[in-house]
Design a protein around this motif. Structure first.
Motif, PDB file in Angstrom:
ATOM      1  N   ARG A   1     -34.611-121.980 -37.503  1.00 30.67           N
ATOM      2  CA  ARG A   1     -34.202-121.170 -36.514  1.00 30.67           C
ATOM      3  C   ARG A   1     -35.424-120.497 -35.767  1.00 30.67           C
TER       4      ARG A   1
ATOM      5  N   ASN B   1     -32.566-114.930 -29.279  1.00 34.07           N
ATOM      6  CA  ASN B   1     -32.350-115.646 -30.281  1.00 34.07           C
ATOM      7  C   ASN B   1     -33.005-114.907 -31.738  1.00 34.07           C
TER       8      ASN B   1
ATOM      9  N   ASP C   1     -27.626-113.198 -28.913  1.00 31.52           N
ATOM     10  CA  ASP C   1     -28.409-114.443 -28.562  1.00 31.52           C
ATOM     11  C   ASP C   1     -29.564-114.069 -27.684  1.00 31.52           C
TER      12      ASP C   1
ATOM     13  N   SER D   1     -23.999-112.224 -26.417  1.00 28.98           N
ATOM     14  CA  SER D   1     -23.777-113.556 -27.334  1.00 28.98           C
ATOM     15  C   SER D   1     -22.887-114.430 -26.779  1.00 28.98           C
ATOM     16  N   GLN D   2     -23.167-115.830 -26.495  1.00 24.58           N
ATOM     17  CA  GLN D   2     -22.554-116.848 -26.079  1.00 24.58           C
ATOM     18  C   GLN D   2     -22.058-117.805 -26.994  1.00 24.58           C
ATOM     19  N   THR D   3     -21.775-117.362 -28.143  1.00 23.65           N
ATOM     20  CA  THR D   3     -21.479-118.599 -29.164  1.00 23.65           C
ATOM     21  C   THR D   3     -19.790-118.588 -29.455  1.00 23.65           C
ATOM     22  N   GLY D   4     -18.932-119.160 -29.082  1.00 25.48           N
ATOM     23  CA  GLY D   4     -17.562-119.062 -29.408  1.00 25.48           C
ATOM     24  C   GLY D   4     -17.168-118.051 -29.260  1.00 25.48           C
TER      25      GLY D   4
ATOM     26  N   ARG E   1     -18.099-115.231 -30.654  1.00 15.96           N
ATOM     27  CA  ARG E   1     -18.932-114.176 -30.540  1.00 15.96           C
ATOM     28  C   ARG E   1     -19.347-113.877 -29.014  1.00 15.96           C
ATOM     29  N   ASP E   2     -18.659-114.703 -28.105  1.00 15.27           N
ATOM     30  CA  ASP E   2     -18.928-114.122 -26.545  1.00 15.27           C
ATOM     31  C   ASP E   2     -18.683-112.917 -26.257  1.00 15.27           C
TER      32      ASP E   2
END
Length: 686
Positions: free
Chosen positions: A261, A281, A332, A353-356, A358-359
């Motif tokens: 990461r 990130n 993010d 946050s833009q992850t599934g 976690r949006d």
């Protein structure tokens, strides 16, 4: 859209503070001194033989922070500048060097404050509203607190230098500090700043300071209003602190899987007083967070947030029911703008946050405006938008009118909150309070009337006991003694009385008494008495009655202090007993261990929590550490973190003043159970 009620409250609040401040006492007078300039700065080695110190400004006689007991150990201090850096020298005489305490070697550790140390307090904006502090112990270990708060990375926060050495003959010590003006949040072309010098002895509870403070300034929260002013021959350098780009690379291996990461933190100063931060990130798995206790509570416990992104400028952000940063887990991208420009301070944070699942987009902002020395008004707001959920908005208007009456500081405060869910106005809260505190040894007291509606919703805040209205009162006295076996005592009495907003029925009545006594040789005694009645719902009524106390020992030592606390009685309709014990051990000079055990017996169920932390200090910037956290039992849904499991992890940390920071982790600091994984993290500023 802000409701008409909140708009009206905001206008009334502003008028209230402005009118009240017009009648406030005049600003207290303060001394002003010219600061000499040198072309040949001192070598920072703790030796005060440099020629420049002979022409430096010499501070006058040190006195007690509060009280009038004579000074036994003398302190000499000098201040000078080369135009870019402030240099301060202390000569700390001590006729009893065998009583000196200097143990902490880790830079940035708050434990320095338990050693014999000196502190430089700087109000860089010269507004008498806030200050930064720089402390050094007799070993030369440094710790700083920059106004508004900052993260721990040295390159990120900004560096300064210090060194200490024993005086000839061993009766005391001397030190030198070099603090760049670029590290301080000063206005452009500033030509003056506020300053106070302080010395603390481990064996005494009362600081020695220069210059003397008037009685109304003898509280740590109010000292900045009375700092003297040092005037510069030339303005401070008109340059912003440098932009810092802090990329990191992290690699984790666990079992048959591995992942990498990368991310970056960027610090951009918009001016010498306002700073912007961008995190892309980020990763927080190397940050050891505090853990809530397993003890029963009617509400969620507050636990501090140690993550660097949220630490930077946290004092400028909204608090309490508006914003509790631990509500935001991972994100993010994050953005912050924090700082103070003249009488106005601003704090803004947003995280996306833009992850599934976690949006999510979360934001909070606070703007405060100082009026005179003792009053201010502010507006703040928070917004939370999650995929699949209604949006949440909260706004607050608040103000404080403060004034001085001889040796007493008084404050009248009002706050009003309003919440919205999915664009529809929901409930609110309000608080009107009066508080007064004086010099040590005199009564302090506070009276408050407040309400919190049943439908008040604040997804980003820490909200406790909804659907209540009523009042509370508290009084107490704290004193620290300069002579005799007794070092300090503190007595606090609190009373609460609330009804349900919706029905007007009884909800809560409680009273508590807490007393703490500390002796000069490090022994402490605490007594706690709590009694109350609570109507949890229409069918549940509790009568709580708890008595407890505790002992502490070796509190004047850094690594070997300990304590025992216990409480017994009825709470939440169940017989309850709690016991906690903590002890520090100095295994060898660089190796220390701190262990604590907490147990609750409630309604036939026993819950235990054990925490043991070991640290081996390789030098001031490198350390080996380990933590064991074990919790078992049923826990309680109101106690976040009260989970069953045992977690053991090991870590190596290496910080640098200018180069690479390196972390090695065996395990996961914040897992509920021990994890077989290895993590490396490298951070190198650009």
């Amino acid at each position: 859209m802000v409701s008409k009620r909140l708009q009206a409250a905001s206008r009334a609040l502003v008028a209230f503070v402005l009118i009240g401040s017009a009648q406030a006492h005049p600003s207290p007078q303060r001394e002003s001194f010219p600061l000499p300039t040198t072309k040949t700065p001192p070598k920072i080695d703790g030796d005060l033989s440099d020629a420049c110190w002979k022409s430096a400004f010499k501070a006058g006689e040190f006195v007690r922070f509060s009280g009038s007991a004579p000074i036994v150990e003398q302190t000499d201090a000098r201040v000078i500048t080369d135009g870019a850096t402030l240099y301060v020298a202390f000569e700390c005489h001590d006729e009893h060097p065998e009583l000196m305490r200097a143990s902490e070697t880790q830079r940035g550790s708050s434990a320095v404050e338990g050693d014999d140390h000196v502190t430089v307090v700087i109000d860089s904006q010269n507004l008498r509203r806030g200050a930064s502090t720089f402390s050094v112990n007799a070993l030369g270990t440094q710790v700083e607190h920059l106004e508004g708060g900052t993260a721990g990375n040295i390159t990120w926060a900004g560096d300064w230098r210090a060194a200490s050495k024993p005086l000839p003959g061993g009766k005391g010590w001397s030190c030198e500090l070099a603090i760049p003006f670029s590290l301080l949040r000063h206005p452009a072309r500033a030509r003056a700043f506020g300053l106070q010098l302080a010395r603390s002895l481990n064996r005494e509870g009362n600081q020695m300071i220069w210059p003397a403070l008037p009685p109304e300034g003898q509280s740590f929260s109010g000292r900045t209003q009375f700092l003297p002013e040092l005037r510069l021959a030339q303005p401070m350098p008109d340059q912003r602190p440098p932009t810092v780009i802090l990329p990191y690379s992290l690699a984790t291996a666990s079992g048959d899987s591995a992942r990498a990461r990368q991310g970056v933190d960027i610090k951009y100063p918009f001016s010498t007083t306002v700073t912007g931060l961008l995190a892309v990130n980020p990763d927080f798995q190397t940050i050891e967070q505090d853990v809530a206790s397993v003890n029963f509570s009617y509400n969620e416990q507050f636990v501090p947030d140690r993550r660097p992104f949220f630490a930077e400028g946290n004092e400028f952000l909204p608090i309490g029911e508006i914003f509790y940063s631990r509500r935001i887990n991972q994100f993010d991208q994050g953005l912050k703008v924090v700082g103070r420009e003249g009488a106005t301070s601003v704090g803004l944070v947003t995280a996306q946050s833009q992850t599934g699942e976690r949006d999510r987009l979360s934001s909070a902002v606070a703007v405060r405006r100082a009026v005179g020395l003792f009053s201010e008004f502010s507006v703040s707001a928070a917004s939370d938008n999650r995929a699949g959920s209604l949006s949440n908005r909260v706004a607050r208007a608040s103000g404080n009118y403060g004034w001085v009456d001889r040796d007493r500081r008084n404050n009248l405060t009002y706050a009003r909150d309003q919440s919205w869910q999915g664009g529809v106005a929901k409930g609110g809260s309000g608080d009107l309070s009066f508080s007064s505190r004086a010099t040590p040894g005199k009564l302090r007291y506070r009276l408050s009337q407040s309400f919190l509606s049943e439908d008040f919703i604040s997804d980003l805040g820490l909200v406790q006991d909804r659907n209540r209205k009523g009042w509370s009162a508290s009084t107490g006295v704290f004193n620290q003694l300069d002579r005799g076996r007794l070092l300090s005592y503190d007595v606090d009495f609190d009373y609460f009385s609330f009804k349900r907003m919706t029905t007007g029925a009884f909800f809560l009545e409680a009273v508590s008494l807490d007393t703490t006594v500390q002796t000069r040789d490090g022994f402490g005694l605490t007594i706690n008495l709590d009694e109350g009645r609570r109507q949890q719902d229409t069918a549940t009524y509790y009568h709580d009655r708890l008595a407890g106390g505790g002992f502490s020992w070796n509190q004047r030592t850094l690594f070997q202090g300990g304590g025992l606390r216990f409480k017994s009685g009825m709470q939440g309709g169940q017989p309850t007993r709690t016991m906690s014990i903590a002890q520090g051990f100095l295994v060898s000079k660089p190796f220390s261990v701190r262990a604590s055990y907490n147990q609750q017996d409630r309604g036939g169920v026993t819950t235990r929590q054990t925490i043991a932390t070991g640290t081996y200090r390789l030098d001031s910037l490198r350390a080996l550490s380990a933590r064991l956290l074990s919790q078992n039992g049923t826990g309680n849904a109101a106690n976040v973190g009260a989970q069953t499991g045992t977690n053991l992890y090991f870590a190596y940390s290496q910080r640098s003043r200018k180069g690479t920071d390196f972390f090695l982790l065996l395990g996961d600091p914040n897992s509920g159970n021990t994890r077989s994984q290895i993590t490396t993290k490298i951070t190198r500023p650009l």
